[in-house]
Design an enzyme around this catalytic site. Sequence first.
Site, PDB file in Angstrom:
ATOM      1  N   CYS A  99       0.890  -1.156   0.000  1.00 36.27           N
ATOM      2  CA  CYS A  99       0.000   0.000   0.000  1.00 36.27           C
ATOM      3  C   CYS A  99       0.923   1.198   0.000  1.00 36.27           C
ATOM      4  CB  CYS A  99      -0.933   0.038   1.211  1.00 36.27           C
ATOM      5  SG  CYS A  99      -1.923   1.553   1.219  1.00 36.27           S
ATOM      6  N   CYS A 102      -0.468   4.116   2.566  1.00 35.63           N
ATOM      7  CA  CYS A 102      -0.476   3.938   4.017  1.00 35.63           C
ATOM      8  C   CYS A 102      -0.190   2.473   4.333  1.00 35.63           C
ATOM      9  CB  CYS A 102      -1.786   4.415   4.626  1.00 35.63           C
ATOM     10  SG  CYS A 102      -3.259   3.948   3.716  1.00 35.63           S
ATOM     11  N   SER A 103      -1.172   1.719   4.807  1.00 34.75           N
ATOM     12  CA  SER A 103      -0.888   0.334   5.171  1.00 34.75           C
ATOM     13  C   SER A 103      -2.121  -0.536   4.993  1.00 34.75           C
ATOM     14  CB  SER A 103      -0.384   0.265   6.613  1.00 34.75           C
ATOM     15  OG  SER A 103      -1.319   0.895   7.462  1.00 34.75           O
ATOM     16  N   CYS A 104      -2.894  -0.309   3.957  1.00 34.25           N
ATOM     17  CA  CYS A 104      -4.086  -1.116   3.697  1.00 34.25           C
ATOM     18  C   CYS A 104      -3.681  -2.580   3.535  1.00 34.25           C
ATOM     19  CB  CYS A 104      -4.800  -0.619   2.448  1.00 34.25           C
ATOM     20  SG  CYS A 104      -5.367   1.080   2.620  1.00 34.25           S
TER      21      CYS A 104
HETATM   22 FE    FE Z   1      -3.311   1.978   2.900  1.00 37.17          FE
END
Ligand code: FE
Length: 194
Positions: A99, A102-104
């Site tokens: 991602c 961000c950190s999906c």
């Molecule tokens: Fe994300």
Amino acid sequence: MSEEHLPIQLRTEALEQLLVEAGLVDPTVMDKFISTYANDVGPLNGAKVVAKAWTDPAYKERLLAEGTSAIAELGFKGPQGEHIVVLENTDDVHNVVVCTLCSCYPWPVLGLPPSWYKDPAYRSRVVREPRAVLHEMGLDLAADVDVKVWDSSSEVRFFVLPQRPAGTESLSEEELSGLVTRDAMVGVALVGAP
Ligand code: FE
């Protein structure tokens, strides 16, 4: 910066501290919960999905066609898993998930993302130089393998169906699931033979 625009991490830490001080939350219990969710419960779910796909061709077909509903068949659904797309690794194609924003991450099958997944270096570099990043993580792919990098978005979460290792024909579905690691389902590792 106004208070309502503080980064989520700071706000979360402040909230946790207030709950701990008020005696509503035991920080050791909370850490244990997070660690369990991050390391055990999540990836075990994904490993069951992979092992079923390896042993049940009809299920694999459904999984690749409509990941979310096929994963829900095994009881795995919820936040961060509303739309999961499953990517199959083959002899010719290797899929890696990131991602960049961000950190999906697909929580219902993998739990919480590991720290390296949230690292800005991984997020920016794996797109530009996936083979170099994979090499640093211990994975060297043959030169003729097509490496595809998939950038998660607010709508879609990706989940990698790794290749079944050779020599596992006699293993049960449960034994197979024990071979599948979190990293293999993000695409930064292969599943090794037992
Ligand atoms: Fe994300």
